[in-house]
Write a protein that holds these residues in place. Structure first.
Motif, PDB file in Angstrom:
ATOM      1  N   SER A  41      66.138  74.285 -40.447  1.00 36.59           N
ATOM      2  CA  SER A  41      65.923  75.735 -40.388  1.00 36.59           C
ATOM      3  C   SER A  41      67.167  76.540 -40.757  1.00 36.59           C
ATOM      4  CB  SER A  41      65.446  76.138 -38.990  1.00 36.59           C
ATOM      5  OG  SER A  41      66.394  75.746 -38.003  1.00 36.59           O
ATOM      6  N   ASP A  42      68.338  75.907 -40.667  1.00 32.91           N
ATOM      7  CA  ASP A  42      69.586  76.586 -41.032  1.00 32.91           C
ATOM      8  C   ASP A  42      70.016  76.287 -42.467  1.00 32.91           C
ATOM      9  OD1 ASP A  42      69.970  77.794 -38.494  1.00 32.91           O
ATOM     10  OD2 ASP A  42      70.692  75.883 -37.706  1.00 32.91           O
ATOM     11  N   GLY A  43      69.207  75.491 -43.175  1.00 29.56           N
ATOM     12  CA  GLY A  43      69.494  75.201 -44.579  1.00 29.56           C
ATOM     13  C   GLY A  43      70.339  73.967 -44.827  1.00 29.56           C
ATOM     14  N   TYR A  44      70.505  73.105 -43.815  1.00 24.82           N
ATOM     15  CA  TYR A  44      71.376  71.930 -43.952  1.00 24.82           C
ATOM     16  C   TYR A  44      70.580  70.635 -44.117  1.00 24.82           C
ATOM     17  CZ  TYR A  44      75.407  74.715 -42.416  1.00 24.82           C
ATOM     18  OH  TYR A  44      76.415  75.646 -42.320  1.00 24.82           O
ATOM     19  N   ILE A  45      71.217  69.672 -44.796  1.00 27.39           N
ATOM     20  CA  ILE A  45      70.745  68.292 -44.812  1.00 27.39           C
ATOM     21  C   ILE A  45      71.906  67.409 -44.367  1.00 27.39           C
ATOM     22  CG2 ILE A  45      69.092  68.664 -46.684  1.00 27.39           C
ATOM     23  CD1 ILE A  45      71.111  67.218 -48.569  1.00 27.39           C
ATOM     24  N   ASP A  46      71.576  66.220 -43.913  1.00 24.60           N
ATOM     25  CA  ASP A  46      72.609  65.250 -43.512  1.00 24.60           C
ATOM     26  C   ASP A  46      72.665  64.174 -44.580  1.00 24.60           C
ATOM     27  OD1 ASP A  46      74.530  63.970 -42.087  1.00 24.60           O
ATOM     28  OD2 ASP A  46      73.177  63.075 -40.615  1.00 24.60           O
ATOM     29  N   PHE A  47      73.686  64.261 -45.441  1.00 23.30           N
ATOM     30  CA  PHE A  47      73.787  63.360 -46.584  1.00 23.30           C
ATOM     31  C   PHE A  47      74.702  62.188 -46.238  1.00 23.30           C
ATOM     32  CE2 PHE A  47      74.836  62.396 -51.122  1.00 23.30           C
ATOM     33  CZ  PHE A  47      73.533  62.234 -51.553  1.00 23.30           C
ATOM     34  N   PRO A  48      74.352  60.977 -46.713  1.00 24.88           N
ATOM     35  CA  PRO A  48      75.164  59.796 -46.385  1.00 24.88           C
ATOM     36  C   PRO A  48      76.639  59.972 -46.729  1.00 24.88           C
ATOM     37  CG  PRO A  48      73.137  59.144 -47.473  1.00 24.88           C
ATOM     38  CD  PRO A  48      73.203  60.626 -47.560  1.00 24.88           C
ATOM     39  N   VAL A  49      77.494  59.469 -45.869  1.00 29.12           N
ATOM     40  CA  VAL A  49      78.944  59.451 -46.030  1.00 29.12           C
ATOM     41  C   VAL A  49      79.538  60.867 -45.942  1.00 29.12           C
ATOM     42  CG1 VAL A  49      80.920  58.714 -47.428  1.00 29.12           C
ATOM     43  CG2 VAL A  49      78.791  57.381 -47.479  1.00 29.12           C
ATOM     44  N   ILE A  50      79.000  61.783 -46.750  1.00 28.15           N
ATOM     45  CA  ILE A  50      79.541  63.139 -46.800  1.00 28.15           C
ATOM     46  C   ILE A  50      79.261  63.905 -45.516  1.00 28.15           C
ATOM     47  CG2 ILE A  50      79.398  65.363 -47.993  1.00 28.15           C
ATOM     48  CD1 ILE A  50      78.760  63.821 -50.543  1.00 28.15           C
ATOM     49  N   GLY A  51      78.042  63.726 -44.978  1.00 32.11           N
ATOM     50  CA  GLY A  51      77.675  64.433 -43.755  1.00 32.11           C
ATOM     51  C   GLY A  51      76.854  65.677 -44.027  1.00 32.11           C
ATOM     52  N   SER A  52      77.043  66.720 -43.247  1.00 29.84           N
ATOM     53  CA  SER A  52      76.218  67.927 -43.306  1.00 29.84           C
ATOM     54  C   SER A  52      76.543  68.768 -44.540  1.00 29.84           C
ATOM     55  CB  SER A  52      76.433  68.750 -42.039  1.00 29.84           C
ATOM     56  OG  SER A  52      75.573  69.857 -42.008  1.00 29.84           O
ATOM     57  N   LEU A  53      75.488  69.113 -45.279  1.00 31.16           N
ATOM     58  CA  LEU A  53      75.635  69.956 -46.469  1.00 31.16           C
ATOM     59  C   LEU A  53      74.648  71.111 -46.383  1.00 31.16           C
ATOM     60  CD1 LEU A  53      75.822  67.416 -49.446  1.00 31.16           C
ATOM     61  CD2 LEU A  53      77.691  68.818 -48.552  1.00 31.16           C
ATOM     62  N   LYS A  54      75.120  72.321 -46.619  1.00 30.40           N
ATOM     63  CA  LYS A  54      74.215  73.463 -46.642  1.00 30.40           C
ATOM     64  C   LYS A  54      73.769  73.725 -48.065  1.00 30.40           C
ATOM     65  CE  LYS A  54      73.386  78.116 -44.970  1.00 30.40           C
ATOM     66  NZ  LYS A  54      73.842  79.239 -44.147  1.00 30.40           N
ATOM     67  N   ILE A  55      72.492  73.435 -48.326  1.00 31.09           N
ATOM     68  CA  ILE A  55      71.962  73.651 -49.674  1.00 31.09           C
ATOM     69  C   ILE A  55      70.765  74.598 -49.670  1.00 31.09           C
ATOM     70  CG2 ILE A  55      72.783  71.430 -50.535  1.00 31.09           C
ATOM     71  CD1 ILE A  55      70.000  70.345 -50.230  1.00 31.09           C
ATOM     72  N   GLY A  56      70.288  74.980 -48.483  1.00 31.09           N
ATOM     73  CA  GLY A  56      69.214  75.962 -48.413  1.00 31.09           C
ATOM     74  C   GLY A  56      69.669  77.294 -48.989  1.00 31.09           C
ATOM     75  N   GLY A  57      68.834  77.862 -49.862  1.00 30.98           N
ATOM     76  CA  GLY A  57      69.196  79.115 -50.524  1.00 30.98           C
ATOM     77  C   GLY A  57      69.846  78.920 -51.873  1.00 30.98           C
ATOM     78  N   LEU A  58      70.219  77.679 -52.194  1.00 31.37           N
ATOM     79  CA  LEU A  58      70.819  77.385 -53.498  1.00 31.37           C
ATOM     80  C   LEU A  58      69.738  77.055 -54.512  1.00 31.37           C
ATOM     81  CD1 LEU A  58      73.822  75.058 -52.504  1.00 31.37           C
ATOM     82  CD2 LEU A  58      73.807  77.558 -52.731  1.00 31.37           C
ATOM     83  N   THR A  59      70.044  77.266 -55.780  1.00 33.36           N
ATOM     84  CA  THR A  59      69.161  76.761 -56.822  1.00 33.36           C
ATOM     85  C   THR A  59      69.387  75.264 -56.946  1.00 33.36           C
ATOM     86  OG1 THR A  59      70.781  77.034 -58.609  1.00 33.36           O
ATOM     87  CG2 THR A  59      69.384  78.939 -58.082  1.00 33.36           C
ATOM     88  N   ARG A  60      68.491  74.610 -57.661  1.00 32.74           N
ATOM     89  CA  ARG A  60      68.659  73.174 -57.868  1.00 32.74           C
ATOM     90  C   ARG A  60      69.992  72.880 -58.543  1.00 32.74           C
ATOM     91  NH1 ARG A  60      64.527  69.719 -58.697  1.00 32.74           N
ATOM     92  NH2 ARG A  60      63.204  71.387 -59.514  1.00 32.74           N
ATOM     93  N   GLN A  61      70.330  73.675 -59.564  1.00 30.21           N
ATOM     94  CA  GLN A  61      71.573  73.454 -60.301  1.00 30.21           C
ATOM     95  C   GLN A  61      72.788  73.631 -59.395  1.00 30.21           C
ATOM     96  OE1 GLN A  61      69.053  75.358 -61.268  1.00 30.21           O
ATOM     97  NE2 GLN A  61      68.283  74.335 -63.118  1.00 30.21           N
ATOM     98  N   GLU A  62      72.725  74.634 -58.515  1.00 30.70           N
ATOM     99  CA  GLU A  62      73.847  74.871 -57.609  1.00 30.70           C
ATOM    100  C   GLU A  62      73.992  73.734 -56.603  1.00 30.70           C
ATOM    101  OE1 GLU A  62      73.754  79.795 -57.556  1.00 30.70           O
ATOM    102  OE2 GLU A  62      72.564  78.623 -56.107  1.00 30.70           O
TER     103      GLU A  62
END
Length: 256
Positions: A94-115
């Motif tokens: 709901s806050d726009g984050y995903i938990d990506f391997p190794v890197i950890g929390s990334l905020k990608i909600g609100g970004l375009t695919r390219q961004e």
């Protein structure tokens, strides 16, 4: 008396029926297309509740393995994997984050695919992978079409790009009784539901902000007045027949 009965029946038919004008059902019949405002570019905006499939590739395939985790189900009895491994998916919270391997929390909600691709690349290169290729796909990209269309429902859009006209085509087009001038599109913007009205009779639809639909958009088509009256008539057929019989009886008595 027979003439009076015919007049009464005619009045009842006029009250219970109506005709649909051609101007109310023909698409693209007025307004010119302003070519300066027509855009064929469409950018997918990632949103909360999107389920993403993210794949990372590079020349060094071994280095990409931690970022392409497989999902495997195991048998409870034997402990062996069941079926073929599936690629890991990521739910945007709901806050726009995903938990990506190794890197950890990334905020990608609100970004375009390219961004989002650019962001993930910047996190990987050069610390983990040199010159990585990142691909992002929305697994649950869908739109919903309800109301006075032939095939209402929710439709999955594999290529993540669809216009409102294509969506209507998927739903089998509007019924003849569907209102063309006030097709509603509901879209979530900044956490709030926003309503847009579209007139399919006008060429201005090609420059509408909802000409290209986004994931989870809801398209709703109102039935016209005749259809609504017809639905009410079908529910109250017995009542109308009774009223008609009473009217005929009264006319019969008054014309004796």
């Amino acid at each position: 008396m027979q003439k009076a009965k015919k007049v009464a029946l005619l009045i009842i038919l006029i009250v219970l029926s109506s005709c649909v004008s051609k101007k109310n059902i023909t698409y693209f019949q007025f307004d010119t297309i302003d070519q300066s405002k027509v855009s064929n570019s469409y950018k997918t905006i990632l949103k909360p509740d999107d389920i993403l499939q993210i794949s990372v590739s590079a020349i060094n395939l071994e280095a990409t393995k931690p970022f392409n985790l497989p999902v495997v189900s195991f048998s409870s009895s034997s402990g062996n994997p069941n079926g073929s491994p599936q690629q890991q998916t990521y739910l945007i919270d709901s806050d726009g984050y995903i938990d990506f391997p190794v890197i950890g929390s990334l905020k990608i909600g609100g970004l375009t695919r390219q961004e989002a691709v650019k962001l993930i690349k910047s996190k990987l290169d050069p610390d983990y992978i040199k010159k990585p290729t990142v691909n992002i796909r929305i697994v649950n990209y869908s739109i919903t079409i309800l109301g006075d269309v032939k095939n209402p429902g929710t439709y999955t859009i594999p290529n993540e790009r669809i216009t409102i006209l294509e969506a209507i085509g998927l739903a089998g087009d509007l019924k003849i009784t569907g209102k063309r001038n006030t097709v509603k599109v509901f879209r979530e913007i900044g956490g709030k539901k926003t309503q847009f009205n579209v007139d399919l009779r006008s060429n201005k639809i090609f420059t509408s902000p909802v000409y290209y639909l986004q994931q989870n958009d809801l398209v709703y088509v109102d039935p016209n007045k005749a259809s609504s009256q017809d639905a009410a008539f079908n529910r109250n057929t017995g009542l109308f027949i009774s009223i008609g019989s009473i009217l005929l009886s009264l006319i019969n008595i008054l014309t004796r």
